[in-house]
Design a protein around this motif. Structure first.
Motif, PDB file in Angstrom:
ATOM      1  N   PRO A 266      -0.528  24.022  63.573  1.00 23.84           N
ATOM      2  CA  PRO A 266       0.967  24.178  63.712  1.00 23.84           C
ATOM      3  C   PRO A 266       1.332  25.757  63.526  1.00 23.84           C
ATOM      4  N   ASN A 267       2.498  26.211  63.926  1.00 27.09           N
ATOM      5  CA  ASN A 267       2.920  27.649  63.747  1.00 27.09           C
ATOM      6  C   ASN A 267       4.151  27.529  62.656  1.00 27.09           C
ATOM      7  N   TRP A 268       4.495  28.225  61.903  1.00 25.90           N
ATOM      8  CA  TRP A 268       5.447  28.699  60.963  1.00 25.90           C
ATOM      9  C   TRP A 268       6.726  29.368  61.824  1.00 25.90           C
ATOM     10  N   LEU A 269       7.690  28.620  62.170  1.00 26.73           N
ATOM     11  CA  LEU A 269       8.862  29.447  62.708  1.00 26.73           C
ATOM     12  C   LEU A 269       9.886  29.746  61.534  1.00 26.73           C
ATOM     13  N   GLU A 270       9.816  31.122  61.345  1.00 24.98           N
ATOM     14  CA  GLU A 270      10.652  31.521  60.406  1.00 24.98           C
ATOM     15  C   GLU A 270      12.275  31.184  60.687  1.00 24.98           C
ATOM     16  N   ALA A 271      12.636  31.431  62.002  1.00 24.30           N
ATOM     17  CA  ALA A 271      14.008  31.234  62.217  1.00 24.30           C
ATOM     18  C   ALA A 271      14.265  29.883  62.324  1.00 24.30           C
ATOM     19  N   GLU A 272      13.578  29.011  62.402  1.00 23.61           N
ATOM     20  CA  GLU A 272      13.804  27.675  62.110  1.00 23.61           C
ATOM     21  C   GLU A 272      13.658  26.856  60.951  1.00 23.61           C
ATOM     22  N   GLN A 273      13.017  27.455  60.025  1.00 25.42           N
ATOM     23  CA  GLN A 273      12.353  27.278  58.897  1.00 25.42           C
ATOM     24  C   GLN A 273      11.611  25.759  58.814  1.00 25.42           C
ATOM     25  N   LYS A 274      10.725  25.934  59.913  1.00 29.23           N
ATOM     26  CA  LYS A 274       9.876  24.528  59.937  1.00 29.23           C
ATOM     27  C   LYS A 274       8.468  25.118  60.471  1.00 29.23           C
ATOM     28  N   PHE A 275       7.589  24.124  60.241  1.00 28.03           N
ATOM     29  CA  PHE A 275       6.303  24.083  61.003  1.00 28.03           C
ATOM     30  C   PHE A 275       6.263  23.228  62.241  1.00 28.03           C
ATOM     31  N   LYS A 276       5.746  23.941  63.465  1.00 26.78           N
ATOM     32  CA  LYS A 276       5.854  23.108  64.603  1.00 26.78           C
ATOM     33  C   LYS A 276       4.633  23.294  65.195  1.00 26.78           C
ATOM     34  N   CYS A 277       4.043  22.068  65.554  1.00 22.86           N
ATOM     35  CA  CYS A 277       2.912  21.802  66.068  1.00 22.86           C
ATOM     36  C   CYS A 277       2.791  22.224  67.675  1.00 22.86           C
ATOM     37  N   PRO A 278       2.022  22.888  68.458  1.00 19.67           N
ATOM     38  CA  PRO A 278       1.975  23.052  69.723  1.00 19.67           C
ATOM     39  C   PRO A 278       1.475  22.088  70.468  1.00 19.67           C
ATOM     40  N   CYS A 279       0.846  21.212  69.960  1.00 22.64           N
ATOM     41  CA  CYS A 279       0.136  20.094  70.880  1.00 22.64           C
ATOM     42  C   CYS A 279       1.219  18.976  71.339  1.00 22.64           C
ATOM     43  N   HIS A 280       1.935  18.304  70.392  1.00 17.08           N
ATOM     44  CA  HIS A 280       2.656  17.387  70.684  1.00 17.08           C
ATOM     45  C   HIS A 280       4.046  17.422  70.078  1.00 17.08           C
ATOM     46  N   GLY A 281       4.356  18.529  69.628  1.00 19.65           N
ATOM     47  CA  GLY A 281       5.530  18.804  68.905  1.00 19.65           C
ATOM     48  C   GLY A 281       6.124  18.127  67.653  1.00 19.65           C
ATOM     49  N   SER A 282       5.075  18.022  66.751  1.00 22.07           N
ATOM     50  CA  SER A 282       5.384  17.331  65.578  1.00 22.07           C
ATOM     51  C   SER A 282       5.861  18.706  64.755  1.00 22.07           C
ATOM     52  N   GLY A 283       7.061  18.338  63.917  1.00 19.60           N
ATOM     53  CA  GLY A 283       7.730  19.075  63.176  1.00 19.60           C
ATOM     54  C   GLY A 283       7.593  18.900  61.440  1.00 19.60           C
ATOM     55  N   PHE A 284       7.457  19.854  60.591  1.00 19.93           N
ATOM     56  CA  PHE A 284       7.227  19.691  59.442  1.00 19.93           C
ATOM     57  C   PHE A 284       8.264  20.529  58.562  1.00 19.93           C
ATOM     58  N   TYR A 285       8.854  20.022  57.685  1.00 22.84           N
ATOM     59  CA  TYR A 285       9.614  20.988  56.630  1.00 22.84           C
ATOM     60  C   TYR A 285       8.665  21.986  55.967  1.00 22.84           C
ATOM     61  N   LYS A 286       9.429  22.948  55.028  1.00 21.67           N
ATOM     62  CA  LYS A 286       8.838  23.998  54.342  1.00 21.67           C
ATOM     63  C   LYS A 286       7.930  23.344  53.369  1.00 21.67           C
ATOM     64  N   ASP A 287       8.512  22.115  52.866  1.00 20.22           N
ATOM     65  CA  ASP A 287       7.505  21.410  51.652  1.00 20.22           C
ATOM     66  C   ASP A 287       6.555  20.737  52.463  1.00 20.22           C
ATOM     67  N   GLY A 288       6.386  20.713  53.763  1.00 17.99           N
ATOM     68  CA  GLY A 288       5.203  19.900  54.401  1.00 17.99           C
ATOM     69  C   GLY A 288       5.525  18.510  54.853  1.00 17.99           C
ATOM     70  N   VAL A 289       6.669  18.138  54.638  1.00 22.31           N
ATOM     71  CA  VAL A 289       7.199  16.698  54.830  1.00 22.31           C
ATOM     72  C   VAL A 289       7.400  16.602  56.605  1.00 22.31           C
ATOM     73  N   ASN A 290       6.700  15.655  57.179  1.00 23.96           N
ATOM     74  CA  ASN A 290       7.007  15.469  58.446  1.00 23.96           C
ATOM     75  C   ASN A 290       8.377  15.068  58.739  1.00 23.96           C
ATOM     76  N   PHE A 291       9.067  15.540  59.903  1.00 21.74           N
ATOM     77  CA  PHE A 291      10.276  14.930  60.206  1.00 21.74           C
ATOM     78  C   PHE A 291      10.563  14.732  61.775  1.00 21.74           C
ATOM     79  N   GLU A 292       9.387  15.059  62.562  1.00 26.01           N
ATOM     80  CA  GLU A 292       9.516  15.174  64.135  1.00 26.01           C
ATOM     81  C   GLU A 292       8.299  14.878  64.627  1.00 26.01           C
ATOM     82  N   GLY A 293       8.395  14.333  65.865  1.00 29.63           N
ATOM     83  CA  GLY A 293       6.963  14.335  66.571  1.00 29.63           C
ATOM     84  C   GLY A 293       5.986  12.929  66.205  1.00 29.63           C
TER      85      GLY A 293
END
Ligand code: FES
Length: 337
Positions: A266-293
């Protein structure tokens, strides 16, 4: 009786007449000889009309026969047979010279005589000429040429001679070593064998994986500002260093940069303050908890601690999973004020 080789035409004719007069001395035909003398002389007179040197064999033989024609005509066959057997007639027969043999008409006897003599036509050697008593050619060689001397070599040419010689030698050596087909084949064979030996030597040693160390230092805790996500260690160590609050406590922890879905980065998106996986769109908060995808669980943490020198040291040999309650382990974070 004169030698028949040295006899002239007149002597041959005289001998023939004398033979005619003397040859039939035994029998009756001898009586007829005086009666034929007069006409024989009359017919024999015109025979040497030609000069002796120009007479051919046929002329000489005709002249000789002319002297005997009358007696033969008048004599009986028996006399003619005796006359042909007499030695006087054989001696009176002239021997043709070489000039006469090669000019004028020839009969069978003259040709056979020439063949027995083995007359060699064409040029003769010096030894044959000496044997025949002919004069040898003297001083007939080519005149000696006066060759002028070679011009003196100039200085620049004299200095360049060693270099040219060296280039010539090196060129010859290179041509011998690399120019011939044999040298090319041998060089190729040697190079192939060398490569085989090197490949075998490499095969004998195990592969060495150059992986980054599992324990490494990331700096002092004061180097991380509140809420910061440090991404500079992602490429080399595959980890983010985060200073954020978790479970009501400000912590510094190390998150593994591997998506929990299928392992993408995944990539850290500073503007969105989240980690975003480019493969299937999973998203993670700053603390690493998944919330999407499709990611089924939060990111994992590595062990982190303060080293003796006060720096933060990450140990990738230890992992902590949130769903297992391992994030509450003190080894999974460094508390900061
Ligand atoms: Fe990350 Fe699928 S691997 S969302």
């Amino acid at each position: 009786m004169p030698d028949k080789d040295g006899m002239s035409i007149e002597e041959i004719l005289a001998a023939a007449r004398a033979e005619k007069g003397v040859g039939g001395d035994s029998d009756a035909p001898q009586d007829d000889a005086p009666q034929d003398d007069a006409p024989q002389d009359a017919e024999a007179a015109p025979a040497p009309a030609k000069p002796p040197g120009e007479m051919s064999v046929a002329d000489i033989m005709a002249a000789a026969r002319g002297g005997k024609a009358a007696p033969k005509a008048a004599a009986a066959p028996k006399k003619s047979a005796k006359a042909s057997k007499s030695p006087a007639k054989a001696e009176a027969k002239p021997k043709p010279s070489a000039a006469q043999e090669t000019s004028g008409p020839r009969d069978t006897s003259s040709v056979l005589a020439m063949a027995r003599k083995q007359v060699k036509p064409g040029p003769i050697s010096k030894a044959e000429a000496a044997a025949q008593g002919k004069p040898l050619p003297t001083g007939g060689g080519k005149p000696k040429l006066d060759v002028p001397p070679m011009p003196k070599r100039p200085d620049f040419a004299a200095k360049a001679a060693p270099a040219e010689a060296r280039r010539g030698f090196l060129g010859s050596l290179a041509a011998v070593c690399f120019g011939s087909a044999l040298a090319i084949g041998f060089s190729t064979f040697s190079l192939t064998n060398l490569l085989w030996v090197l490949g075998l030597a490499r095969f004998m040693f195990p592969n060495i994986l150059t992986e980054p160390p599992t324990r490494f230092k990331v700096g002092f805790p004061d180097g991380f500002s509140p809420g910061q996500v440090e991404t500079k260690f992602k490429a080399q160590f595959g980890v983010w260093i985060v200073r954020a609050e978790y479970d009501g406590q400000t912590q510094i922890y190390a998150l593994q940069s591997v998506c929990t879905h299928l392992g993408c980065t995944p990539n850290w998106l500073e503007a969105e303050q989240k980690f975003k996986c480019p493969c299937h769109g999973s998203g993670f908060y700053k603390d690493g908890v998944n919330f999407e995808g499709p990611a089924p669980r939060p990111l994992e943490r590595f062990a982190i601690k303060l080293a003796d020198d006060g720096q933060l040291e990450v140990d990738k040999s230890q992992k902590f999973q949130e769903e297992l309650g391992q994030w509450r382990d003190a080894a999974s974070f460094v508390p900061v004020a």
